[in-house]
Design an enzyme around this catalytic site. Structure first.
Site, mmCIF file in Angstrom:
data_model
loop_
_atom_site.group_PDB
_atom_site.id
_atom_site.type_symbol
_atom_site.label_atom_id
_atom_site.label_comp_id
_atom_site.label_asym_id
_atom_site.label_seq_id
_atom_site.Cartn_x
_atom_site.Cartn_y
_atom_site.Cartn_z
ATOM 1 N N HIS A 56 12.941 3.061 -28.165
ATOM 2 C CA HIS A 56 13.008 3.564 -29.539
ATOM 3 C C HIS A 56 11.633 3.449 -30.197
ATOM 4 C CE1 HIS A 56 17.647 2.987 -30.069
ATOM 5 N NE2 HIS A 56 17.323 3.804 -29.093
ATOM 6 N N GLU A 58 10.756 2.251 -32.987
ATOM 7 C CA GLU A 58 10.455 0.941 -33.589
ATOM 8 C C GLU A 58 9.942 -0.038 -32.546
ATOM 9 O OE1 GLU A 58 13.264 2.741 -33.847
ATOM 10 O OE2 GLU A 58 14.470 2.128 -35.561
ATOM 11 N N CYS A 86 18.603 0.852 -35.390
ATOM 12 C CA CYS A 86 19.852 0.462 -34.728
ATOM 13 C C CYS A 86 19.900 -1.065 -34.628
ATOM 14 C CB CYS A 86 19.916 1.097 -33.344
ATOM 15 S SG CYS A 86 18.746 0.361 -32.180
ATOM 16 N N CYS A 89 16.958 -2.587 -32.533
ATOM 17 C CA CYS A 89 15.675 -2.629 -33.248
ATOM 18 C C CYS A 89 15.725 -3.630 -34.398
ATOM 19 C CB CYS A 89 15.296 -1.242 -33.734
ATOM 20 S SG CYS A 89 14.928 -0.127 -32.363
#
Ligand code: ZN
Length: 149
Positions: A56, A58, A86, A89
């Site tokens: 992801h 992040e 999410c 993260c």
């Protein structure tokens, strides 16, 4: 023209990252991490390219920022991200002790808040900055992808 380094300015930079992801056929989420009005890390979603569900935006930016700072904690840093993080993260952000989180669009299906995910108690959160632009890009991506199948 003077540039104003406000939340919208940095969120626009995160949206640029989301657009790079979009162009690569990745779910369009982008991030920048800022300290003292300076961008120290950028990232966008790369789960398809890397075949890695943890890739992801992040996660990439957290690693890049820690490398830049030469330390693992993101104190005094602000993360701008185009979509609500999410759970995974949020967990990583917990460990990073991030000072400020600003996200654009809420993720009612997979966002950390739905699952009772926890950020660090010291992390301040703002949301809704450039929400419309971020949501539009995500919607466009999912509509196009649906039409391909
Ligand atoms: Zn995530």
């Amino acid at each position: 023209m003077d540039l104003i380094f406000d939340d919208a300015y940095f969120m626009r930079k995160a949206l640029d990252e989301a657009n790079y992801a979009y162009e690569k056929g990745e779910i369009p989420v982008g991030v920048v991490i800022v300290i003292k009005q300076q961008i120290i890390a950028r990232g966008h979603n790369l789960t398809e390219m890397l075949n890695d569900v943890t890739a992801h935006a992040e996660m990439q930016a957290i690693t890049a920022a820690a490398n830049f700072l030469g330390g693992k904690y993101l104190k005094d840093c602000t993360m701008y991200v185009t979509l609500e993080p999410c759970q995974m993260c949020a967990g990583a952000l917990y460990w990073s002790q991030l000072s400020n989180l600003v996200f654009a669009a809420s993720d009612h299906e997979r966002g950390y808040r739905k699952f009772g995910g926890q950020l660090h108690p010291k992390t301040k959160v703002k949301n809704g900055i450039m929400e419309e632009e971020a949501s539009k890009l995500l919607k466009r991506f999912f509509i196009e992808r649906r039409n391909l199948n």
